[in-house]
Design a protein around this motif. Structure first.
Motif, PDB file in Angstrom:
ATOM      1  N   ALA A 112      40.350  37.354  33.044  1.00  0.00           N
ATOM      2  CA  ALA A 112      41.198  36.914  34.156  1.00  0.00           C
ATOM      3  C   ALA A 112      41.876  38.098  34.821  1.00  0.00           C
ATOM      4  CB  ALA A 112      42.258  35.934  33.651  1.00  0.00           C
ATOM      5  N   GLY A 113      42.248  37.889  36.080  1.00  0.00           N
ATOM      6  CA  GLY A 113      42.991  38.898  36.814  1.00  0.00           C
ATOM      7  C   GLY A 113      42.096  39.854  37.578  1.00  0.00           C
ATOM      8  N   PRO A 114      42.702  40.709  38.393  1.00  0.00           N
ATOM      9  CA  PRO A 114      41.949  41.648  39.228  1.00  0.00           C
ATOM     10  C   PRO A 114      41.470  42.860  38.444  1.00  0.00           C
ATOM     11  CG  PRO A 114      44.272  42.057  39.466  1.00  0.00           C
ATOM     12  CD  PRO A 114      44.161  40.860  38.554  1.00  0.00           C
ATOM     13  N   VAL A 115      40.606  43.634  39.053  1.00  0.00           N
ATOM     14  CA  VAL A 115      40.328  44.983  38.591  1.00  0.00           C
ATOM     15  C   VAL A 115      41.089  45.907  39.530  1.00  0.00           C
ATOM     16  CG1 VAL A 115      38.211  45.221  39.982  1.00  0.00           C
ATOM     17  CG2 VAL A 115      38.551  46.669  37.978  1.00  0.00           C
ATOM     18  N   THR A 116      41.707  46.941  38.982  1.00  0.00           N
ATOM     19  CA  THR A 116      42.472  47.881  39.792  1.00  0.00           C
ATOM     20  C   THR A 116      41.899  49.289  39.630  1.00  0.00           C
ATOM     21  OG1 THR A 116      44.054  48.236  37.988  1.00  0.00           O
ATOM     22  CG2 THR A 116      44.631  46.561  39.629  1.00  0.00           C
ATOM     23  N   THR A 137      42.730  47.242  44.630  1.00  0.00           N
ATOM     24  CA  THR A 137      42.458  46.075  43.789  1.00  0.00           C
ATOM     25  C   THR A 137      41.277  45.284  44.332  1.00  0.00           C
ATOM     26  OG1 THR A 137      43.941  44.600  45.017  1.00  0.00           O
ATOM     27  CG2 THR A 137      44.913  45.860  43.215  1.00  0.00           C
ATOM     28  N   ALA A 138      40.626  44.580  43.422  1.00  0.00           N
ATOM     29  CA  ALA A 138      39.615  43.592  43.797  1.00  0.00           C
ATOM     30  C   ALA A 138      39.946  42.313  43.045  1.00  0.00           C
ATOM     31  CB  ALA A 138      38.211  44.081  43.450  1.00  0.00           C
ATOM     32  N   SER A 139      39.989  41.211  43.742  1.00  0.00           N
ATOM     33  CA  SER A 139      40.436  39.941  43.181  1.00  0.00           C
ATOM     34  C   SER A 139      39.393  39.336  42.239  1.00  0.00           C
ATOM     35  CB  SER A 139      40.714  38.950  44.310  1.00  0.00           C
ATOM     36  OG  SER A 139      39.490  38.567  44.927  1.00  0.00           O
ATOM     37  N   GLU A 168      34.632  48.864  45.052  1.00  0.00           N
ATOM     38  CA  GLU A 168      35.449  48.493  46.218  1.00  0.00           C
ATOM     39  C   GLU A 168      36.906  48.881  46.006  1.00  0.00           C
ATOM     40  OE1 GLU A 168      35.268  44.526  47.697  1.00  0.00           O
ATOM     41  OE2 GLU A 168      33.337  44.832  48.667  1.00  0.00           O
ATOM     42  N   ALA A 169      37.427  48.596  44.812  1.00  0.00           N
ATOM     43  CA  ALA A 169      38.818  48.944  44.509  1.00  0.00           C
ATOM     44  C   ALA A 169      39.016  50.457  44.565  1.00  0.00           C
ATOM     45  CB  ALA A 169      39.208  48.397  43.135  1.00  0.00           C
ATOM     46  N   PRO A 204      43.368  29.660  38.735  1.00  0.00           N
ATOM     47  CA  PRO A 204      42.781  30.377  39.877  1.00  0.00           C
ATOM     48  C   PRO A 204      42.475  31.856  39.651  1.00  0.00           C
ATOM     49  CG  PRO A 204      44.466  28.873  40.649  1.00  0.00           C
ATOM     50  CD  PRO A 204      44.534  28.839  39.154  1.00  0.00           C
ATOM     51  N   ILE A 205      43.102  32.502  38.662  1.00  0.00           N
ATOM     52  CA  ILE A 205      42.807  33.925  38.485  1.00  0.00           C
ATOM     53  C   ILE A 205      41.774  34.195  37.395  1.00  0.00           C
ATOM     54  CG2 ILE A 205      45.086  34.613  39.334  1.00  0.00           C
ATOM     55  CD1 ILE A 205      45.659  35.466  36.341  1.00  0.00           C
TER      56      ILE A 205
END
Length: 218
Positions: A45-49, A93-95, A110-111, A202-203
């Motif tokens: 879960a969560g973004p990659v930063t 970040t990428a969601s 992308e991040a 949602p994450i």
């Protein structure tokens, strides 16, 4: 933080940092050397930063190291010091939705590009932790385990990690019950149990959780 070390211990730490500047010294003709690293490729879960940071050539930040080798308290302290001393820094970040859409590797790139393009100064060379970033015209050097070998990459790893940890703590308040503030979205036993009991939120990365909640993830 310098007051914590004296005598032989201080000399040892300074020698360790000097060794970590070897890659930067290899590019002495460059003034703006940028370290790049990511955090959060593996969680459910969560973004990659991704962090991008340009440090001054004479910069000295004690304890700078791979973020995984540092305590949370130390990372938080270094997070502030890096931002204060850096010539320029940015975190991209990428969601989770973007990760599901284009896969984790492409989302990480992308991040990283977002972090590079968000810098106030244009780097002359990029020192990356084990990757070559597509669609970037700046010269790049890929360094295996670079976050433990280069001060620039180590600084970037700390920016990426702490930024992501802060985001997951905020998500913990929005989506209680999963324990995001504790495990930061990684696949711990407690997280997987909560995921099975509560279903995905949602994450959650749908492409990562199919083995645990296949019917909900489809």
């Amino acid at each position: 933080m310098a007051r914590e070390l004296k005598g032989e211990r201080l000399e040892k730490e300074l020698a360790r940092l000097e060794a970590m500047k070897a890659y930067e010294k290899g590019y002495e003709d460059y003034t703006l050397i940028c370290g790049i690293d990511e955090a959060g490729r593996g969680p459910l879960a969560g973004p990659v930063t991704a962090g991008a940071v340009i440090l001054p050539k004479d910069c000295q930040i004690l304890y700078l190291n791979d973020s995984k080798k540092l305590s949370e308290k130390r990372r938080e302290e270094l997070f502030l010091e890096i931002k204060e001393k850096a010539v320029s820094w940015c975190v991209g970040t990428a969601s989770p939705a973007r990760i599901d859409e284009i896969n984790i590797l492409q989302a990480t790139y992308e991040a990283m590009r977002e972090a590079i393009w968000g810098l106030s100064a244009v780097p002359e060379i990029l020192l990356n932790d084990a990757v070559q970033i597509p669609k970037v015209e700046i010269p790049q050097v890929s360094i295996i385990k670079g976050d433990a070998k280069s001060v620039s990459i180590a600084a970037a790893s700390i920016l990426a990690k702490v930024t992501r940890d802060h985001m997951m703590a905020e998500y913990d308040e929005i989506y209680p019950g999963y324990g995001f503030a504790k495990h930061k979205g990684y696949g711990t036993a407690a997280h997987i149990q909560a995921l099975k009991e509560l279903g995905p939120c949602p994450i959650h990365r749908r492409s990562f959780i199919k083995n645990f909640v296949a019917e909900e993830a489809e």
